[in-house]
Scaffold this active site. Structure first.
Site, mmCIF file in Angstrom:
data_model
loop_
_atom_site.group_PDB
_atom_site.id
_atom_site.type_symbol
_atom_site.label_atom_id
_atom_site.label_comp_id
_atom_site.label_asym_id
_atom_site.label_seq_id
_atom_site.Cartn_x
_atom_site.Cartn_y
_atom_site.Cartn_z
ATOM 1 N N ASN A 20 1.172 11.111 6.204
ATOM 2 C CA ASN A 20 0.441 10.147 7.025
ATOM 3 C C ASN A 20 0.914 10.268 8.470
ATOM 4 O O ASN A 20 1.908 9.658 8.868
ATOM 5 C CB ASN A 20 0.708 8.726 6.519
ATOM 6 C CG ASN A 20 -0.557 7.994 6.125
ATOM 7 O OD1 ASN A 20 -0.499 6.879 5.685
ATOM 8 N ND2 ASN A 20 -1.711 8.612 6.282
ATOM 9 N N GLY B 65 -6.183 5.317 -0.155
ATOM 10 C CA GLY B 65 -7.583 5.310 0.249
ATOM 11 C C GLY B 65 -8.354 4.238 -0.501
ATOM 12 O O GLY B 65 -7.960 3.061 -0.534
ATOM 13 N N ARG C 193 -12.168 29.639 48.524
ATOM 14 C CA ARG C 193 -11.899 28.524 49.421
ATOM 15 C C ARG C 193 -11.514 27.251 48.673
ATOM 16 O O ARG C 193 -10.714 26.441 49.166
ATOM 17 C CB ARG C 193 -13.145 28.264 50.283
ATOM 18 C CG ARG C 193 -12.892 27.327 51.422
ATOM 19 C CD ARG C 193 -14.115 26.886 52.207
ATOM 20 N NE ARG C 193 -15.346 27.589 51.948
ATOM 21 C CZ ARG C 193 -16.550 27.026 52.062
ATOM 22 N NH1 ARG C 193 -16.642 25.752 52.415
ATOM 23 N NH2 ARG C 193 -17.645 27.723 51.835
ATOM 24 N N HIS D 47 -3.599 16.650 -2.140
ATOM 25 C CA HIS D 47 -4.066 16.674 -0.761
ATOM 26 C C HIS D 47 -3.874 18.034 -0.087
ATOM 27 O O HIS D 47 -4.301 18.219 1.051
ATOM 28 C CB HIS D 47 -3.348 15.595 0.058
ATOM 29 C CG HIS D 47 -3.842 14.196 -0.225
ATOM 30 N ND1 HIS D 47 -4.075 13.725 -1.503
ATOM 31 C CD2 HIS D 47 -4.154 13.160 0.599
ATOM 32 C CE1 HIS D 47 -4.502 12.473 -1.450
ATOM 33 N NE2 HIS D 47 -4.563 12.106 -0.178
ATOM 34 N N TYR E 232 0.823 -1.210 0.000
ATOM 35 C CA TYR E 232 0.000 0.000 0.000
ATOM 36 C C TYR E 232 0.859 1.264 0.000
ATOM 37 O O TYR E 232 1.804 1.402 0.781
ATOM 38 C CB TYR E 232 -0.907 0.036 1.240
ATOM 39 C CG TYR E 232 -1.651 1.346 1.382
ATOM 40 C CD1 TYR E 232 -2.748 1.629 0.574
ATOM 41 C CD2 TYR E 232 -1.240 2.313 2.299
ATOM 42 C CE1 TYR E 232 -3.421 2.839 0.675
ATOM 43 C CE2 TYR E 232 -1.909 3.521 2.417
ATOM 44 C CZ TYR E 232 -2.997 3.778 1.593
ATOM 45 O OH TYR E 232 -3.645 4.972 1.689
#
Length: 495
Positions: A197, A62, A283, A85, A55
């Site tokens: 990535n 994708g 407080r 991208h 891949y």
């Protein structure tokens, strides 16, 4: 001069703080990291030469992960990836965040699981050291499959495209590279994917936001100490025995710091002298601020894991083990940022309540209404409380968790995403609002203490009083107070 040595494993928030504090700091790469980079690159070359199907190296991305890419086009695939991208929109990340993104991306490549060449890590190193800082739009990341859009804009200048900052201006990358005699790099197989990535946008934003949050939480203690003295608060609430009886380390720490800041004050009281108990915003400072400090511990741990993580895909381990996984998924940082949002927002929530006590004549133990120098004719700090309340309310919207949302993408292949970068951006925006609220409390407390008698302050808070009174004047007449708040907020900022 600080030299930050990167090896993929030892980066920390403290090291990053030191790097960012010095303008001429540089990064270096250790020899063992270079060796890992060369080894993993050789594995990529062997994959291509052997015609294996892996891949992102010999396939598309994708939903296109089943589309095989020929050996001749594996390099073009990576350049196309970066260009396609780079779709970010909106305001630009500031230069510090963009610089940190490059450092974090370089660091993960040095783990030796990304398969990039030495030439690419050297290009990133050069850009960092020469402060060639990419212009990166901050919107457009889903926070899974990595921060694809922001990291693509980070990567464009490495290949001579996109835009960079120069002397505070935005210019074309090629112009700057030409002036510096730096050649754009031509991406090889796997390198485009290795650049984008990952979680470096959300982690960079988150890291700087953490640093700012940590500083604000520490500052909130001495600021609230000034307020407490202005209101002649009861010091007994910070007795160590109370807090050890509950057991939270952070609560014990806050109570200890409050005691230190208030030591030898002539403005604090004991229970029963003026009143039996203070309101919760005074407080319960150890309990409330302490709980916010607890979030810092969790967030720091996750950020430091992530900045040293292999969050590429696929990951290369050896010739026989090249695995596709999901380390780019930003869920750990998304949840961390959502937690940080809540923790830091609460600091403003309780600060605004102390502001109300300082200005409200029914609550401020005899101080002028709204600290007005001429009640009725001058409004004094009246609208400062409005502004703080507005920011606190805005923070409640921003604190809505981003990590519980998800929208499928890439043809439903990427069907769960983290929205971690949105969470980090919202945390950053909350921190900015909190800084303004604390600056407002500080501004009003300075005037309130002066009315009460600054010579009666504890020694430690008197030092702070003198330091910050040099920045702003007291509320001695109505004027445009937004300038005073901005000056104090700038002084409280880390970056």
């Amino acid at each position: 001069m600080t030299i930050l040595k990167l090896n993929g494993s030892d980066l920390s928030i403290d090291l990053i703080k030191r790097f960012l504090e010095e303008k001429d700091s540089t990064v270096e790469i250790t020899e063992d990291a270079y060796a890992r980079v060369k080894s993993s690159r050789q594995i990529v070359e062997n994959i291509i030469n052997d015609g294996q199907t892996i891949y992102g190296i010999t396939t598309g991305f994708g939903l296109f992960s089943d589309v095989l890419i020929s050996k001749e086009k594996t390099a073009q695939l990576q350049t196309n990836l970066i260009r396609s991208h780079a779709v970010g929109v909106g305001n630009h990340l500031n230069e510090t965040t963009a610089l940190l993104m490059m450092i974090l991306r370089l660091n993960t490549m040095l783990k030796g699981h990304s398969g990039v060449r030495v030439e690419l890590v050297e290009q990133l190193k050069t850009f960092i050291n020469k402060r060639i800082i990419p212009v990166i739009p901050e919107q457009g990341s889903l926070g899974a499959s990595g921060d694809l859009a922001p990291l693509s804009h980070m990567a464009l200048p490495l290949i001579g495209e996109g835009e960079v900052f120069k002397d505070g201006n935005i210019v074309k990358t090629r112009q700057v590279l030409k002036e510096l005699s730096i050649e754009p790099i031509e991406l090889a197989a796997k390198e485009g994917l290795a650049l984008i990535n990952g979680t470096q946008a959300m982690t960079a934003i988150g890291t700087i936001t953490y640093i700012e949050s940590e500083k604000l939480m520490e500052d909130s203690l001495w600021i609230s100490s000034l307020t407490l003295q202005s209101l002649r608060g009861i010091i007994d609430a910070f007795d160590e025995k109370i807090h050890r009886a509950r057991g939270y380390d952070e609560q014990i720490y806050v109570a200890k710091k409050m005691k230190e800041y208030l030591e030898n004050s002539q403005l604090t009281t004991h229970q029963g002298e003026l009143r039996v108990q203070d309101a919760y915003s005074l407080r319960c400072i150890p309990q409330v601020h302490g709980a916010s400090f607890q979030t810092l511990k969790y967030v720091k741990e996750k950020l430091e894991i992530e900045m040293n993580a292999a969050n590429d895909n696929p990951l290369i381990f050896n010739e026989r083990e090249v695995y596709s996984g999901g380390n780019f998924h930003g869920q750990p940082i998304a949840i961390s940022m959502d937690l940080l949002k809540i923790g830091v927002a609460e600091i403003a929530n309780i600060s605004e309540r102390r502001i109300e006590r300082l200005v409200n004549p029914d609550l401020n133990d005899g101080l002028p209404a709204f600290l007005s120098p001429e009640e009725g004719l001058q409004s004094g700090a009246m609208i400062l409380q409005y502004m703080a309340a507005s920011l606190v309310s805005e923070n409640k919207t921003l604190a809505h968790p981003a990590s519980v949302d998800s929208i499928p993408s890439s043809g439903n292949q990427e069907d769960h995403v983290s929205m971690g970068t949105i969470g980090a951006r919202h945390a950053r925006d909350i921190v900015k609002n909190v800084r303004y609220v604390l600056a407002t409390e500080l501004f009003i407390a300075l005037s309130a203490v002066e009315i009460r008698g600054s010579d009666k302050l504890s020694p430690k808070t008197k030092e702070k009083f003198d330091e910050y009174h040099q920045i702003v004047d007291f509320i001695n007449q109505d004027r445009k107070f937004s300038d005073d708040i901005k000056h104090l907020a700038d002084a409280l900022a880390f970056v």
